[in-house]
Motif scaffolding. Structure first.
Motif, PDB file in Angstrom:
ATOM      1  N   SER A 279      26.934  31.940  -6.242  1.00 10.11           N
ATOM      2  CA  SER A 279      25.618  31.397  -5.837  1.00 10.11           C
ATOM      3  C   SER A 279      25.257  30.108  -6.817  1.00 10.11           C
ATOM      4  O   SER A 279      25.661  30.215  -7.943  1.00 10.11           O
ATOM      5  N   THR A 280      24.689  29.285  -6.283  1.00  5.95           N
ATOM      6  CA  THR A 280      24.133  27.770  -6.823  1.00  5.95           C
ATOM      7  C   THR A 280      22.680  27.558  -6.840  1.00  5.95           C
ATOM      8  O   THR A 280      22.385  26.704  -7.405  1.00  5.95           O
ATOM      9  N   TYR A 281      22.032  28.675  -6.100  1.00  6.74           N
ATOM     10  CA  TYR A 281      20.650  28.658  -5.979  1.00  6.74           C
ATOM     11  C   TYR A 281      20.094  29.963  -6.166  1.00  6.74           C
ATOM     12  O   TYR A 281      20.588  30.767  -5.965  1.00  6.74           O
ATOM     13  N   PHE A 282      18.556  30.023  -6.772  1.00 10.77           N
ATOM     14  CA  PHE A 282      17.892  31.168  -6.529  1.00 10.77           C
ATOM     15  C   PHE A 282      16.425  30.673  -6.665  1.00 10.77           C
ATOM     16  O   PHE A 282      16.043  29.696  -7.204  1.00 10.77           O
ATOM     17  N   PHE A 283      15.733  31.691  -6.304  1.00 12.80           N
ATOM     18  CA  PHE A 283      14.358  31.308  -6.264  1.00 12.80           C
ATOM     19  C   PHE A 283      13.565  32.813  -6.332  1.00 12.80           C
ATOM     20  O   PHE A 283      14.136  33.842  -5.932  1.00 12.80           O
ATOM     21  N   ASN A 284      12.193  32.582  -6.860  1.00  7.57           N
ATOM     22  CA  ASN A 284      11.248  33.846  -6.374  1.00  7.57           C
ATOM     23  C   ASN A 284      10.555  33.539  -5.321  1.00  7.57           C
ATOM     24  O   ASN A 284       9.588  33.000  -5.350  1.00  7.57           O
ATOM     25  N   PRO A 285      10.699  34.563  -4.334  1.00  7.75           N
ATOM     26  CA  PRO A 285       9.909  34.540  -2.985  1.00  7.75           C
ATOM     27  C   PRO A 285       8.401  34.600  -3.142  1.00  7.75           C
ATOM     28  O   PRO A 285       7.708  33.989  -2.311  1.00  7.75           O
ATOM     29  N   THR A 298      23.576  30.142   2.137  1.00  7.02           N
ATOM     30  CA  THR A 298      23.806  31.574   2.701  1.00  7.02           C
ATOM     31  C   THR A 298      23.034  32.623   1.805  1.00  7.02           C
ATOM     32  O   THR A 298      23.521  32.564   0.462  1.00  7.02           O
ATOM     33  N   TYR A 299      22.637  33.483   2.238  1.00  2.98           N
ATOM     34  CA  TYR A 299      21.926  34.676   1.271  1.00  2.98           C
ATOM     35  C   TYR A 299      22.925  35.431   0.683  1.00  2.98           C
ATOM     36  O   TYR A 299      24.007  35.818   1.244  1.00  2.98           O
ATOM     37  N   VAL A 300      22.791  35.815  -0.598  1.00  3.39           N
ATOM     38  CA  VAL A 300      24.115  36.717  -1.465  1.00  3.39           C
ATOM     39  C   VAL A 300      23.468  38.035  -1.660  1.00  3.39           C
ATOM     40  O   VAL A 300      23.911  38.888  -1.370  1.00  3.39           O
ATOM     41  N   THR A 301      22.351  38.036  -2.545  1.00  2.00           N
ATOM     42  CA  THR A 301      21.854  39.072  -2.910  1.00  2.00           C
ATOM     43  C   THR A 301      20.412  38.892  -3.587  1.00  2.00           C
ATOM     44  O   THR A 301      19.965  37.787  -3.817  1.00  2.00           O
ATOM     45  N   LYS A 302      19.635  40.217  -4.035  1.00  2.00           N
ATOM     46  CA  LYS A 302      18.386  40.091  -4.737  1.00  2.00           C
ATOM     47  C   LYS A 302      18.560  41.039  -5.824  1.00  2.00           C
ATOM     48  O   LYS A 302      18.952  42.116  -5.789  1.00  2.00           O
ATOM     49  N   ILE A 303      18.444  40.498  -7.201  1.00  2.00           N
ATOM     50  CA  ILE A 303      18.025  41.067  -8.351  1.00  2.00           C
ATOM     51  C   ILE A 303      16.725  40.792  -8.957  1.00  2.00           C
ATOM     52  O   ILE A 303      16.366  39.647  -9.226  1.00  2.00           O
ATOM     53  N   GLY A 304      16.121  41.768  -9.244  1.00  2.00           N
ATOM     54  CA  GLY A 304      14.634  41.784  -9.766  1.00  2.00           C
ATOM     55  C   GLY A 304      13.701  41.132  -8.603  1.00  2.00           C
ATOM     56  O   GLY A 304      13.734  41.197  -7.520  1.00  2.00           O
ATOM     57  N   ASN A 305      13.077  39.864  -9.108  1.00  3.15           N
ATOM     58  CA  ASN A 305      12.185  39.360  -8.249  1.00  3.15           C
ATOM     59  C   ASN A 305      13.012  37.999  -7.853  1.00  3.15           C
ATOM     60  O   ASN A 305      12.401  37.286  -6.838  1.00  3.15           O
ATOM     61  N   HIS A 306      14.339  37.708  -8.080  1.00  2.00           N
ATOM     62  CA  HIS A 306      14.957  36.621  -7.619  1.00  2.00           C
ATOM     63  C   HIS A 306      15.948  36.801  -6.425  1.00  2.00           C
ATOM     64  O   HIS A 306      16.561  37.911  -6.412  1.00  2.00           O
ATOM     65  N   VAL A 307      15.963  35.842  -5.537  1.00  2.00           N
ATOM     66  CA  VAL A 307      16.979  36.109  -4.502  1.00  2.00           C
ATOM     67  C   VAL A 307      18.051  34.889  -4.782  1.00  2.00           C
ATOM     68  O   VAL A 307      17.759  33.974  -5.077  1.00  2.00           O
ATOM     69  N   PHE A 308      19.350  35.132  -4.454  1.00  2.00           N
ATOM     70  CA  PHE A 308      20.170  34.458  -4.847  1.00  2.00           C
ATOM     71  C   PHE A 308      21.138  33.766  -3.423  1.00  2.00           C
ATOM     72  O   PHE A 308      21.144  34.335  -2.530  1.00  2.00           O
ATOM     73  N   TYR A 309      21.447  32.666  -3.389  1.00  2.00           N
ATOM     74  CA  TYR A 309      22.094  31.994  -2.227  1.00  2.00           C
ATOM     75  C   TYR A 309      23.204  30.948  -2.822  1.00  2.00           C
ATOM     76  O   TYR A 309      23.056  30.662  -3.975  1.00  2.00           O
ATOM     77  N   LYS A 310      24.141  30.770  -1.915  1.00  2.00           N
ATOM     78  CA  LYS A 310      25.441  29.943  -2.037  1.00  2.00           C
ATOM     79  C   LYS A 310      25.475  28.986  -1.095  1.00  2.00           C
ATOM     80  O   LYS A 310      24.886  29.205   0.002  1.00  2.00           O
TER      81      LYS A 310
END
Length: 310
Positions: A279-285, A298-310
């Motif tokens: 992953s090289t990107y993340f944000f809080n929806p 491309t969506y990778v996963t969600k941890i806590g309030n952040h979603v991670f993309y690569k």
């Protein structure tokens, strides 16, 4: 009785800096109590290395830094007011300009200014040595992003801050190259931990521990990617079209002291932990739509309030 009024410029020595104060013209903001950033960190490092203080550098200009600056100023024949102006910067070896550039200025000094602004993401177009409207707007944008008076006038403090940032980035790049060859110094390792723990704390202080490591994972992935700067500090302070890529850089929380968990997470990320893979990107929806990321990555996963993309 006819009164003849003359335009008067008042020359005053303030904070080790010769300030030319003319009505309607704002002087460069001085580096003083409350200032934060890489130039403060460099000042603190020099003061410690030269035995003017025992405090570790943290990038925050507090009372200890003020007292150390006053001590330095007394020893170097400057007004001991604890505020860093051009003359103090010169004595510290951090100032290589003494001119003021503004709309209408021309020459090599302007070209150097334009090149530095372009390199930092504040586009002026072609560096042609002519201080026009594009250069003015770029200077204003740089000043706003760096806590300076946004008057579009590149005085000694604005130029010093701009060129210092460029020098710091270059030095960090050199250190990163050395690291890739197995010659990482303890100082560079400490610098990497310093900045990584701060971005983790600023972005994920309220997140679970795994989420903190994940943010560090993203930073390290960017460092190792050809699409981003190749140092941790370079990644954190990257600008695109004059806008910082991480909000803590814009709001100043990047300089907050990290908690123990953030430091531990930074160490784990530095040691290669990869809870979010490539992953090289993340944000809080809840705070951002992340439209461009969602559409292009491309969506990778969600941890806590952040979603991670690569």
């Amino acid at each position: 009785m006819k009164t003849i009024l003359k335009k008067v410029s008042v020359y005053a020595t303030v904070a080790g800096c010769i300030a030319i104060l003319t009505m309607g013209v704002n002087a460069d903001t001085l580096i003083k109590t409350g200032s934060r950033g890489s130039e403060v960190y460099t000042i603190q490092t020099k003061l410690k290395n030269w035995s003017y203080t025992n405090a570790n550098p943290d990038g925050i200009f507090g009372n200890n830094t003020k007292e150390a600056v006053k001590y330095f100023q007394r020893k170097n024949g400057l007004t001991p007011d604890g505020v860093v102006g051009y003359l103090t910067l010169s004595k510290l070896g951090m100032a290589n300009v003494n001119s003021t550039l503004k709309s209408g200025s021309r020459g090599d000094a302007v070209k150097k200014l334009q090149s530095a602004l372009n390199n930092k993401g504040y586009s002026v177009g072609i560096a042609d040595g002519v201080f026009g409207s594009k250069t003015y707007n770029a200077v204003v944008a740089f000043q706003k992003a760096n806590g300076l008076t946004p008057d579009g006038i590149a005085g000694p403090i604005t130029q010093t801050k701009l060129y210092l940032s460029t020098t710091t980035t270059t030095a960090a790049t050199t250190a990163s190259t050395a690291a890739s060859r197995g010659t990482t110094s303890r100082e560079q390792m400490a610098t990497d931990l310093y900045w990584l723990s701060r971005i983790i704390n600023a972005e994920a202080e309220a997140e679970p521990y795994k989420g903190k490591v994940a943010v560090g994972n993203v930073i390290m992935n960017r460092v190792n990617s050809s699409y981003f700067p190749n140092t941790i500090k370079g990644v954190i302070f990257e600008y695109y079209q004059g806008i910082p890529q991480f909000s803590p850089v814009a709001d100043g929380t990047i300089y907050n002291e990290p908690n123990a968990e953030s430091i531990a997470a930074a160490k784990e990320a530095l040691n290669g932990s990869r809870p979010v893979g490539n992953s090289t990107y993340f944000f809080n929806p809840a705070k951002s739509a992340g439209t461009w990321i969602v559409k292009n990555k491309t969506y990778v996963t969600k941890i806590g309030n952040h979603v991670f993309y690569k």
